[in-house]
Write a protein that holds these residues in place. Sequence first.
Motif, short mmCIF file in Angstrom:
data_model
loop_
_atom_site.label_atom_id
_atom_site.label_comp_id
_atom_site.label_asym_id
_atom_site.label_seq_id
_atom_site.Cartn_x
_atom_site.Cartn_y
_atom_site.Cartn_z
N VAL A 22 -6.10 -2.80 11.07
CA VAL A 22 -6.86 -2.90 9.43
C VAL A 22 -7.65 -1.95 8.57
CG1 VAL A 22 -9.46 -4.19 8.47
CG2 VAL A 22 -8.61 -4.90 10.64
N TYR A 23 -7.07 -1.90 7.18
CA TYR A 23 -7.15 -0.94 6.00
C TYR A 23 -8.27 -1.81 5.35
CZ TYR A 23 -2.79 0.20 8.23
OH TYR A 23 -1.55 -0.35 9.59
N LEU A 24 -8.84 -0.23 5.34
CA LEU A 24 -10.47 -0.89 3.72
C LEU A 24 -10.04 0.31 2.69
CD1 LEU A 24 -12.78 -1.39 7.00
CD2 LEU A 24 -11.53 -2.75 5.60
N GLY A 25 -11.05 -0.01 1.99
CA GLY A 25 -10.95 0.56 0.66
C GLY A 25 -12.09 0.29 -0.20
N SER A 54 -0.92 13.63 2.43
CA SER A 54 -1.28 14.23 1.98
C SER A 54 -0.34 14.31 0.41
CB SER A 54 -1.99 15.50 1.65
OG SER A 54 -3.67 15.65 2.38
N VAL A 55 -0.67 14.02 -0.53
CA VAL A 55 0.83 13.96 -1.12
C VAL A 55 -0.27 14.38 -2.79
CG1 VAL A 55 -0.06 11.38 -2.04
CG2 VAL A 55 1.81 12.62 -2.73
N GLY A 84 0.80 -1.14 0.18
CA GLY A 84 0.20 0.07 0.15
C GLY A 84 0.74 1.29 -0.13
N ALA A 85 -0.05 2.78 0.61
CA ALA A 85 0.73 3.28 0.30
C ALA A 85 1.36 4.08 -0.74
CB ALA A 85 1.88 3.28 1.39
N GLY A 102 -5.35 0.23 -0.43
CA GLY A 102 -3.29 0.62 0.16
C GLY A 102 -3.53 2.21 0.14
N ILE A 103 -4.48 2.95 -0.29
CA ILE A 103 -4.33 4.11 0.44
C ILE A 103 -4.73 4.59 1.69
CG2 ILE A 103 -5.84 6.21 -0.83
CD1 ILE A 103 -4.46 5.19 -2.68
N GLY A 104 -5.02 3.67 2.26
CA GLY A 104 -5.79 3.99 3.89
C GLY A 104 -4.15 3.57 4.88
#
Length: 527
Positions: free
Chosen positions: A229-232, A68-69, A49-50, A61-63
């Motif tokens: 846990v990361y959700l998108g 900010s980018v 991610g990231a 992956g954005i989570g």
Amino acid sequence: MKKNIFILCLLASLPAVAQETYENANIMTEDLNGTARYVGLGGAMEALGADISTMGSNPAGIGLMRRSVVNASASVVSQQDAENFDFAKKTKLSFDQAGFVVTQRMNERSFLNFGFNYHKNRNFSHILNASNKLNGASQHKLSYIKGYEGVFYPDFNEDNEVIGYENETSSYASNTFNQLDYLYYNAVMTESDNRFYYEDALSYVMNRGNKGYIGEYDFNISGNIKDRVYLGLTVGVKDVRYKNYSEYEESYAEGGSILITDDRRIKGTGFDIKAGVIFRPIEASAFRVGLYVNTPTWYSLTTDNYTYLYNRTKFGLYDNGESDEAYDFKLYTPWKFGASIGHTIGNYLALGATYEFSDYSAADTRIITGQDYDWYYDSYTDRTDADRDMNDHTSSTLKGVSTLKLGLEYRPVEDIAVRCGYNYVSPMYKKDGFKDGTLISPGSYYASTTDYTNWKDTHRLTLGLGYNTGNFSLDVAYQYNVQKGVFSPFMCYYAAPGAVDVTDNVVEPVQVSNKHHQLLLTLGYRF
């Protein structure tokens, strides 16, 4: 002496129709593209991610992003194994990606992120050159055999044009009677006695240039729960802009040649939905697992073509003929499923691996049969039916595709990253697949070419470098894409046991390849 006129293809009117398997497969194919970091790691970032490019595969992956980018990417793409063609060039500049992510801290360990990203999902730039002996086979002999075998019934209409009818008593053109059949029967195969003939060909030369793209616009919302846990979720809109120009020429034993030029365009839009999750099974470990699913892309497309025949032989009635058609159709791609693992060691090493699967034999081409009116919204929606014959052909020609992505990133010092990756895509086409011009399908009716290529597996090797200075980042990636294929100018017809030799029309396929180099640059800024 033959007349020097144009023949306008006036086929019986049909509703908007479905497309053909090989053209559809070209639309469904995806490239490895995005930011230079994503490409440099072979695309194996669906658990790491990231990176902004992951919203197009695993939105979770954005989570993982904490700042900010905004970034943008462009590249130079060059084809290694082709000769320059007037319609398409071997080397081109490409604008590949632009997007941003805005992060919002919810509490000490949780974020809610919003993002948008454009990337070139598919770059159609490609030149194909092929040639070989024909040993008596020919493209227009294929048209002759289709009439001889009763695939359609060729006869003259009231305007003295030859049309391939459904049967001897029908007044409707058969769906198996395509634009090339029309041109060959009227310009080449009909003689002054109103009978049909074919000629043996010696060899052929094919040159084709493709250009255009599929641009994907992704809108993402993502976040995390206690940094564990990361959700998108991503909603994607796709913009198709495809152009194809080909020149196919056959030389004949009796002297002279026939040249077919074909100019086809496909444009339209589609949308899909992507959902994903990343989780760390062990709280004290950076090891993480990613799972994601992408819905079909629901395409609404329009295709049009302009096809021209130059008769440079002594047979036939006309020196020239032309055909042009346009129609709308629907294409629903298959579902895609993915699983990924990733691990980081300190702040100097990242490892990623991803596996994806999509069953392209389940792609659905659909015929637009009419429109329904919605009184509440004062709008019309298309009414469609599955093109069963073409879908059966797709099922017998295409197959499930597995994609393996492997990537590594090493930071010898804090601000410099070295990357490498490998990306493998298994073949989409079955070895015995072919473009079948005898299908009772609108996709056959509107076809203006007979050639096809069964592409084999794809190997992509990638390298990359990254440099950070303050809030700015500069990333560079190199990608080498290798794919081989088997090209045929038209389908083969084999004589049945005891049949006359006229039903033999066999051509040997030739090996072709698709080798591309890409040098990609990404500029980024963190807030």
